[in-house]
Motif scaffolding. Structure first.
Motif, PDB file in Angstrom:
ATOM      1  N   MET A 193       2.832  -9.783   2.932  1.00 47.88           N
ATOM      2  CA  MET A 193       3.642  -9.721   1.715  1.00 47.88           C
ATOM      3  C   MET A 193       3.192  -8.568   0.817  1.00 47.88           C
ATOM      4  O   MET A 193       4.026  -7.803   0.302  1.00 47.88           O
ATOM      5  CB  MET A 193       3.526 -11.055   0.959  1.00 47.88           C
ATOM      6  CG  MET A 193       4.285 -11.114  -0.355  1.00 47.88           C
ATOM      7  SD  MET A 193       3.847 -12.604  -1.295  1.00 47.88           S
ATOM      8  CE  MET A 193       4.383 -13.876  -0.158  1.00 47.88           C
ATOM      9  N   SER A 211      12.571 -14.310  -0.996  1.00 43.58           N
ATOM     10  CA  SER A 211      12.507 -15.767  -0.812  1.00 43.58           C
ATOM     11  C   SER A 211      13.300 -16.244   0.401  1.00 43.58           C
ATOM     12  O   SER A 211      12.955 -17.272   1.003  1.00 43.58           O
ATOM     13  CB  SER A 211      12.998 -16.479  -2.072  1.00 43.58           C
ATOM     14  OG  SER A 211      14.335 -16.104  -2.376  1.00 43.58           O
ATOM     15  N   GLU A 232      13.296 -14.952   3.217  1.00 45.32           N
ATOM     16  CA  GLU A 232      12.534 -14.692   4.434  1.00 45.32           C
ATOM     17  C   GLU A 232      11.448 -15.734   4.676  1.00 45.32           C
ATOM     18  O   GLU A 232      10.831 -15.751   5.745  1.00 45.32           O
ATOM     19  CB  GLU A 232      11.898 -13.301   4.369  1.00 45.32           C
ATOM     20  CG  GLU A 232      12.898 -12.164   4.175  1.00 45.32           C
ATOM     21  CD  GLU A 232      12.214 -10.820   4.044  1.00 45.32           C
ATOM     22  OE1 GLU A 232      11.086 -10.667   4.585  1.00 45.32           O
ATOM     23  OE2 GLU A 232      12.781  -9.932   3.389  1.00 45.32           O
ATOM     24  N   TYR A 233      11.181 -16.586   3.697  1.00 43.86           N
ATOM     25  CA  TYR A 233      10.109 -17.561   3.803  1.00 43.86           C
ATOM     26  C   TYR A 233      10.639 -18.981   3.654  1.00 43.86           C
ATOM     27  O   TYR A 233      11.659 -19.222   3.005  1.00 43.86           O
ATOM     28  CB  TYR A 233       9.057 -17.319   2.710  1.00 43.86           C
ATOM     29  CG  TYR A 233       8.410 -15.959   2.741  1.00 43.86           C
ATOM     30  CD1 TYR A 233       7.580 -15.585   3.797  1.00 43.86           C
ATOM     31  CD2 TYR A 233       8.609 -15.051   1.708  1.00 43.86           C
ATOM     32  CE1 TYR A 233       6.975 -14.333   3.817  1.00 43.86           C
ATOM     33  CE2 TYR A 233       8.008 -13.800   1.719  1.00 43.86           C
ATOM     34  CZ  TYR A 233       7.199 -13.445   2.782  1.00 43.86           C
ATOM     35  OH  TYR A 233       6.603 -12.211   2.801  1.00 43.86           O
ATOM     36  N   SER A 234       9.887 -19.898   4.254  1.00 45.07           N
ATOM     37  CA  SER A 234      10.113 -21.320   4.002  1.00 45.07           C
ATOM     38  C   SER A 234       9.205 -21.724   2.840  1.00 45.07           C
ATOM     39  O   SER A 234       7.987 -21.820   3.002  1.00 45.07           O
ATOM     40  CB  SER A 234       9.785 -22.134   5.256  1.00 45.07           C
ATOM     41  OG  SER A 234       9.819 -23.526   4.968  1.00 45.07           O
ATOM     42  N   ILE A 235       9.800 -21.919   1.663  1.00 39.62           N
ATOM     43  CA  ILE A 235       9.024 -22.173   0.444  1.00 39.62           C
ATOM     44  C   ILE A 235       9.242 -23.619  -0.008  1.00 39.62           C
ATOM     45  O   ILE A 235      10.395 -24.061  -0.176  1.00 39.62           O
ATOM     46  CB  ILE A 235       9.430 -21.205  -0.683  1.00 39.62           C
ATOM     47  CG1 ILE A 235       9.272 -19.748  -0.227  1.00 39.62           C
ATOM     48  CG2 ILE A 235       8.600 -21.460  -1.932  1.00 39.62           C
ATOM     49  CD1 ILE A 235       9.714 -18.734  -1.257  1.00 39.62           C
ATOM     50  N   MET A 288      -0.674 -20.210   0.762  1.00 40.85           N
ATOM     51  CA  MET A 288      -0.046 -19.664   1.973  1.00 40.85           C
ATOM     52  C   MET A 288      -1.137 -19.228   2.939  1.00 40.85           C
ATOM     53  O   MET A 288      -2.307 -19.098   2.562  1.00 40.85           O
ATOM     54  CB  MET A 288       0.864 -18.488   1.627  1.00 40.85           C
ATOM     55  CG  MET A 288       0.137 -17.264   1.087  1.00 40.85           C
ATOM     56  SD  MET A 288       1.244 -16.046   0.337  1.00 40.85           S
ATOM     57  CE  MET A 288       1.416 -16.738  -1.327  1.00 40.85           C
ATOM     58  N   ILE A 341       7.747 -12.397  -3.680  1.00 46.15           N
ATOM     59  CA  ILE A 341       8.210 -13.764  -3.426  1.00 46.15           C
ATOM     60  C   ILE A 341       9.683 -13.954  -3.783  1.00 46.15           C
ATOM     61  O   ILE A 341      10.495 -14.341  -2.936  1.00 46.15           O
ATOM     62  CB  ILE A 341       7.328 -14.773  -4.193  1.00 46.15           C
ATOM     63  CG1 ILE A 341       5.883 -14.699  -3.673  1.00 46.15           C
ATOM     64  CG2 ILE A 341       7.880 -16.187  -4.040  1.00 46.15           C
ATOM     65  CD1 ILE A 341       4.919 -15.631  -4.370  1.00 46.15           C
ATOM     66  N   ILE A 359       0.333 -14.242   5.991  1.00 47.36           N
ATOM     67  CA  ILE A 359       1.562 -14.100   5.212  1.00 47.36           C
ATOM     68  C   ILE A 359       1.278 -13.363   3.913  1.00 47.36           C
ATOM     69  O   ILE A 359       2.038 -12.484   3.491  1.00 47.36           O
ATOM     70  CB  ILE A 359       2.179 -15.485   4.934  1.00 47.36           C
ATOM     71  CG1 ILE A 359       2.656 -16.121   6.237  1.00 47.36           C
ATOM     72  CG2 ILE A 359       3.332 -15.383   3.937  1.00 47.36           C
ATOM     73  CD1 ILE A 359       3.191 -17.531   6.079  1.00 47.36           C
ATOM     74  N   ASP A 367       5.768 -21.890   4.746  1.00 47.50           N
ATOM     75  CA  ASP A 367       5.145 -20.567   4.678  1.00 47.50           C
ATOM     76  C   ASP A 367       4.403 -20.408   3.351  1.00 47.50           C
ATOM     77  O   ASP A 367       3.290 -19.885   3.312  1.00 47.50           O
ATOM     78  CB  ASP A 367       6.207 -19.462   4.799  1.00 47.50           C
ATOM     79  CG  ASP A 367       6.837 -19.408   6.174  1.00 47.50           C
ATOM     80  OD1 ASP A 367       6.142 -19.708   7.159  1.00 47.50           O
ATOM     81  OD2 ASP A 367       8.033 -19.066   6.258  1.00 47.50           O
ATOM     82  N   ILE A 368       5.049 -20.856   2.273  1.00 49.36           N
ATOM     83  CA  ILE A 368       4.478 -20.773   0.932  1.00 49.36           C
ATOM     84  C   ILE A 368       4.712 -22.105   0.227  1.00 49.36           C
ATOM     85  O   ILE A 368       5.816 -22.654   0.290  1.00 49.36           O
ATOM     86  CB  ILE A 368       5.120 -19.645   0.102  1.00 49.36           C
ATOM     87  CG1 ILE A 368       4.950 -18.294   0.802  1.00 49.36           C
ATOM     88  CG2 ILE A 368       4.534 -19.590  -1.297  1.00 49.36           C
ATOM     89  CD1 ILE A 368       5.746 -17.172   0.143  1.00 49.36           C
TER      90      ILE A 368
END
Length: 368
Positions: free
Chosen positions: A201, A222, A224-227, A193, A218, A197, A144-145
């Motif tokens: 955000m 964090s 909530e996202y696949s970073i 990203m 972020i 998204i 995601d990010i």
């Protein structure tokens, strides 16, 4: 990279470098003889094929606007896409400050762009990166990010964002630290990203009381996202204090650093100014220094950086110093560990000396 829109965020903290940022933002600080700090992020984007770049303006934008102008020097003066300035909202009734408010105010610019991805970067880092490799990494990991980091090689004070990652690059923790240590994985404030998204955000974080994109958008979300994290293994300097600004300039005098930043496949562009070549007179002695066009040298210069139009008179000794544009150092003066801002005049037989790791600063337009 035509599917990527670049955003350079100039809403950064300059509280530790106020002596040099009284009339300018940190991103427009002169650097390495002829550049400004913003040149590195902007040039890296352009070299990577990014054709649509928005600059999130600071509260005092004059120095940035004067430097970037139409974006012609970066090939961004285009009929379609190109360079855009995103202004700061002037809403006196709002008590909220921080960059999130400015992103929210400019949401329509992001939503109406044709690009699929957003590449967000700060302007106070010195580096030369090919962002094409970052895009491939982002797509291959299905993140995601994706955030870019470097591995610190020494301890340093100053607020930084430090991350912990798994072996595959998945970010397991993000935290703001007051210092970094040898081996720390330090964020370079570069994030990639998808636009959807990014817009979600901004909208969610601001409408739920947030102020800072990194912290509220972020770090606090964090989970909530696949970073994922992408490592840049080249030279990096973060200019967030007077000491770091001085050190980064002195690093440029190292030939290996100079070659990596300026002599590689991708150039660093800046505002073009036509100047005559440097004039080295019979009494000039120059050692391991960077001298810009338009300078006149009659004295001694060692381990120093001189910007355009500086005059060093006979009998002068300049060592371990940074002398910005149009400064005049008159006969028999001594400058060691000194930063002279623009248009400074050092009259005859003055001796100025700062500490080895914390230079003496002479403010803009001052006569000593």
């Amino acid at each position: 990279m035509k599917t990527v829109m670049g955003i350079i965020n100039l809403q950064e903290d300059n509280s530790l470098i106020r002596e040099l940022t009284d009339r300018r933002v940190v991103e427009s600080l002169p650097f390495a003889g002829r550049y400004r700090l913003i040149d590195f992020a902007l040039s890296s984007m352009v070299n990577s094929g990014v054709q649509n770049v928005g600059v999130m303006l600071p509260d005092k934008p004059r120095s940035v606007l004067d430097h970037l102008r139409s974006g012609k020097d970066w090939d961004l003066a285009r009929r379609h896409d190109g360079l855009f300035y995103l202004p700061v909202p002037h809403d006196e009734e709002s008590r909220r400050r921080g960059d999130l408010r400015n992103f929210y105010y400019n949401l329509d610019f992001f939503e109406h762009s044709l690009q699929k991805y957003v590449l967000l970067a700060g302007g106070s880092f010195v580096y030369n990166i090919n962002f094409n490799e970052l895009l491939r990494f982002h797509q291959n990991t299905n993140a995601d990010i994706t955030m870019v980091y470097y591995t610190a090689s020494h301890e340093a004070a100053g607020r930084s964002t430090v991350i912990e990652t798994a072996e595959n690059g998945l970010v397991e923790d993000i935290a703001e630290k007051s210092a970094i240590y040898d081996g720390s994985k330090v964020s370079m404030n570069v994030f990639l990203m998808e636009k959807r998204i990014f817009v979600e955000m901004i909208r969610y974080s601001y409408e739920h009381g947030g102020q800072d994109l990194l912290l509220d958008g972020i770090i606090r979300r964090s989970d909530e996202y696949s970073i994922y994290a992408y490592e840049h293994d080249g030279y990096v300097a973060h200019v967030d204090s007077t000491a770091s600004y001085y050190k980064a300039n002195m690093d440029i005098l190292n030939p290996s650093v100079w070659e990596e930043l300026f002599m590689g496949e991708n150039s660093i562009y800046t505002k073009v100014k036509d100047e005559v070549p440097v004039q080295y007179k019979d009494t000039a002695v120059v050692k391991n220094s960077l001298i810009a066009n338009g300078c006149i040298i009659r004295g001694e210069v060692e381990n120093s950086i001189l910007f355009r139009g500086v005059t060093i008179e006979k009998g002068v000794k300049v060592k371990n110093s940074i002398i910005m544009q149009k400064c005049d150092v008159q006969e028999n003066s001594l400058l060691e560990n000194v930063i002279c801002d623009k248009n400074v005049v050092i009259t005859k037989e003055k001796w100025l000396k700062g500490a080895q790791n914390y230079p003496l600063i002479v403010a803009k337009n001052v006569v000593i």
